[in-house]
Structures are given as C-alpha cells and as structure tokens.
Write a protein that holds these residues in place. Structure first.
Motif, mmCIF file in Angstrom:
data_model
loop_
_atom_site.group_PDB
_atom_site.id
_atom_site.type_symbol
_atom_site.label_atom_id
_atom_site.label_comp_id
_atom_site.label_asym_id
_atom_site.label_seq_id
_atom_site.Cartn_x
_atom_site.Cartn_y
_atom_site.Cartn_z
ATOM 1 N N GLU A 4 0.847 -1.107 0.071
ATOM 2 C CA GLU A 4 0.138 0.100 0.150
ATOM 3 C C GLU A 4 1.196 1.084 0.396
ATOM 4 O O GLU A 4 0.634 2.241 -1.113
ATOM 5 C CB GLU A 4 -0.765 -0.097 1.480
ATOM 6 N N ILE A 5 1.938 0.859 0.568
ATOM 7 C CA ILE A 5 2.897 2.565 1.003
ATOM 8 C C ILE A 5 3.325 2.691 -0.633
ATOM 9 O O ILE A 5 3.893 3.570 -1.191
ATOM 10 C CB ILE A 5 3.691 2.484 2.398
ATOM 11 N N GLY A 8 0.897 3.713 -3.134
ATOM 12 C CA GLY A 8 1.054 5.068 -2.868
ATOM 13 C C GLY A 8 1.696 6.189 -3.168
ATOM 14 O O GLY A 8 1.735 7.041 -4.075
ATOM 15 N N VAL A 9 2.791 5.527 -3.142
ATOM 16 C CA VAL A 9 3.978 6.543 -3.828
ATOM 17 C C VAL A 9 3.686 6.477 -4.745
ATOM 18 O O VAL A 9 4.445 8.036 -5.561
ATOM 19 C CB VAL A 9 5.400 5.855 -3.179
ATOM 20 N N GLU A 11 1.696 5.778 -7.064
ATOM 21 C CA GLU A 11 0.474 6.767 -7.922
ATOM 22 C C GLU A 11 0.430 8.632 -8.114
ATOM 23 O O GLU A 11 0.339 8.843 -8.543
ATOM 24 C CB GLU A 11 -1.010 6.384 -7.537
ATOM 25 N N ASN A 12 1.355 8.999 -6.134
ATOM 26 C CA ASN A 12 1.091 10.038 -6.520
ATOM 27 C C ASN A 12 1.706 10.290 -7.639
ATOM 28 O O ASN A 12 1.720 11.888 -8.383
ATOM 29 C CB ASN A 12 2.653 10.441 -5.224
ATOM 30 N N ARG A 36 -3.820 -3.673 -7.733
ATOM 31 C CA ARG A 36 -4.832 -3.653 -5.836
ATOM 32 C C ARG A 36 -5.243 -4.525 -5.494
ATOM 33 O O ARG A 36 -5.633 -4.815 -4.852
ATOM 34 C CB ARG A 36 -5.381 -1.996 -5.974
#
Length: 80
Positions: A4-5, A8-9, A11-12, A36
């Motif tokens: 998840e971390i 998330g990075v 995706e940003n 995901r």
C-alpha cells in the motif's frame, strides 16, 4: 514490504509522469489498478488467503517499480 505504501508513492508520482510520458504512466496506472484489486481481494479472505499468491503479487510490485523507474528516466530526458 507494505504494498500500500509503495503503490501510494508510485501513484502520486504518476501525476507528474502523466504530463511528461503519458503512455508509460497509463501502463503503470493500469498495472497498479489490477494489482491493488487482486491484493485487496486476497487479503480480504483472512485466514483463508493464499500467501503464495500474495508473494507473487509482491513480485509484480517489483516489476511496477522497474517500469516507474524507467518512466522517470524518460521523463527526465524530456526535461533536459
């Protein structure tokens, strides 16, 4: 490893990459979406989850990281 971390990075970072290398950003975004969904589906099984499947998903995450790294390099070349 916490997918998840990491996701998330990545995706940003895709926000910027989408402006510079949109084709590569789209491929990565699609792979993240698929990964995901499969991860969430398997984790939701609780004690009945397949840890081997989760491990294979984590290996795919490494592939996504490589794609992201390549996209960053391509984007950097466009800025120069």
């Amino acid at each position: 490893m916490n997918p998840e971390i990491i996701l998330g990075v990545i995706e940003n970072g895709l926000v910027l990459l989408n402006k510079l290398v949109p084709d590569q950003a789209t491929v990565i975004a699609n792979k993240i979406k698929s990964l995901r969904e499969r991860w969430d589906n398997e984790i939701s099984k609780g004690d009945k989850r397949d840890d081997a499947l989760l491990d294979s998903i984590e290996y795919e995450l490494r592939d996504i990281r490589e794609l992201f790294s390549t996209a960053i390099t391509s984007a950097a070349l466009k800025i120069k």
